[in-house]
Design a protein around this motif. Structure first.
Motif, PDB file in Angstrom:
ATOM      1  N   GLU A  65     130.494  62.415 103.154  1.00 25.57           N
ATOM      2  CA  GLU A  65     130.731  61.000 102.838  1.00 25.57           C
ATOM      3  C   GLU A  65     129.554  60.394 102.089  1.00 25.57           C
ATOM      4  OE1 GLU A  65     133.629  59.613 106.499  1.00 25.57           O
ATOM      5  OE2 GLU A  65     131.475  59.809 106.880  1.00 25.57           O
ATOM      6  N   VAL A  66     128.344  60.698 102.526  1.00 23.86           N
ATOM      7  CA  VAL A  66     127.149  60.184 101.847  1.00 23.86           C
ATOM      8  C   VAL A  66     127.093  60.732 100.421  1.00 23.86           C
ATOM      9  CG1 VAL A  66     124.613  60.175 101.824  1.00 23.86           C
ATOM     10  CG2 VAL A  66     125.847  59.850 103.984  1.00 23.86           C
ATOM     11  N   LEU A  94     118.983  58.937 103.701  1.00 23.60           N
ATOM     12  CA  LEU A  94     120.251  58.282 103.983  1.00 23.60           C
ATOM     13  C   LEU A  94     121.180  59.205 104.761  1.00 23.60           C
ATOM     14  CD1 LEU A  94     122.052  55.808 103.619  1.00 23.60           C
ATOM     15  CD2 LEU A  94     122.785  56.759 101.425  1.00 23.60           C
ATOM     16  N   ALA A  95     121.246  60.468 104.353  1.00 20.31           N
ATOM     17  CA  ALA A  95     122.120  61.429 105.030  1.00 20.31           C
ATOM     18  C   ALA A  95     121.700  61.622 106.485  1.00 20.31           C
ATOM     19  CB  ALA A  95     122.103  62.771 104.291  1.00 20.31           C
ATOM     20  N   ALA A 116     118.187  60.187  99.171  1.00 23.64           N
ATOM     21  CA  ALA A 116     119.502  60.694  99.564  1.00 23.64           C
ATOM     22  C   ALA A 116     119.419  61.442 100.889  1.00 23.64           C
ATOM     23  CB  ALA A 116     120.057  61.617  98.467  1.00 23.64           C
ATOM     24  N   LYS A 121     127.498  58.340 108.777  1.00 22.11           N
ATOM     25  CA  LYS A 121     128.477  59.054 107.941  1.00 22.11           C
ATOM     26  C   LYS A 121     128.141  60.538 107.888  1.00 22.11           C
ATOM     27  CE  LYS A 121     129.401  55.234 104.766  1.00 22.11           C
ATOM     28  NZ  LYS A 121     129.410  54.838 103.350  1.00 22.11           N
ATOM     29  N   ASP A 173     129.521  58.914  98.265  1.00 21.56           N
ATOM     30  CA  ASP A 173     129.024  57.572  97.956  1.00 21.56           C
ATOM     31  C   ASP A 173     127.966  57.599  96.863  1.00 21.56           C
ATOM     32  OD1 ASP A 173     130.676  56.567  99.945  1.00 21.56           O
ATOM     33  OD2 ASP A 173     129.061  56.266 101.401  1.00 21.56           O
ATOM     34  N   LEU A 174     127.143  58.645  96.857  1.00 18.13           N
ATOM     35  CA  LEU A 174     126.052  58.753  95.884  1.00 18.13           C
ATOM     36  C   LEU A 174     126.471  59.432  94.579  1.00 18.13           C
ATOM     37  CD1 LEU A 174     123.159  59.804  98.286  1.00 18.13           C
ATOM     38  CD2 LEU A 174     123.573  57.545  97.291  1.00 18.13           C
ATOM     39  N   SER A 191     122.283  58.005 108.477  1.00 15.03           N
ATOM     40  CA  SER A 191     123.608  57.395 108.435  1.00 15.03           C
ATOM     41  C   SER A 191     124.523  57.963 109.512  1.00 15.03           C
ATOM     42  CB  SER A 191     124.231  57.657 107.062  1.00 15.03           C
ATOM     43  OG  SER A 191     125.552  57.160 107.022  1.00 15.03           O
TER      44      SER A 191
END
Length: 62
Positions: free
Chosen positions: A32-33, A22-23, A19, A28, A36-37, A26
């Protein structure tokens, strides 16, 4: 009417690591991340902050 549990969800270290990655990678926002998670934005922000501290990029206690 639903009752809210007083216990928080526990996530694996692997989930948190993914996570955070990704954060950080991204385009985003963290919010937003997190959405999504299915995690709280504040929780994800804390994970990102801790990851940066662990990598020597942040200041502990701040």
């Amino acid at each position: 009417m639903s009752k809210k549990s007083n216990t928080s969800k526990r996530y694996t270290a692997e989930f948190k690591r993914d996570a955070v990655a990704l954060a950080l990678s991204s385009a985003k926002t963290v919010t937003e991340v997190a959405r999504d998670l299915g995690v709280s934005p504040e929780g994800l922000r804390n994970w990102v902050k801790q990851a940066k501290i662990d990598q020597g990029e942040g200041r502990p206690g701040r």
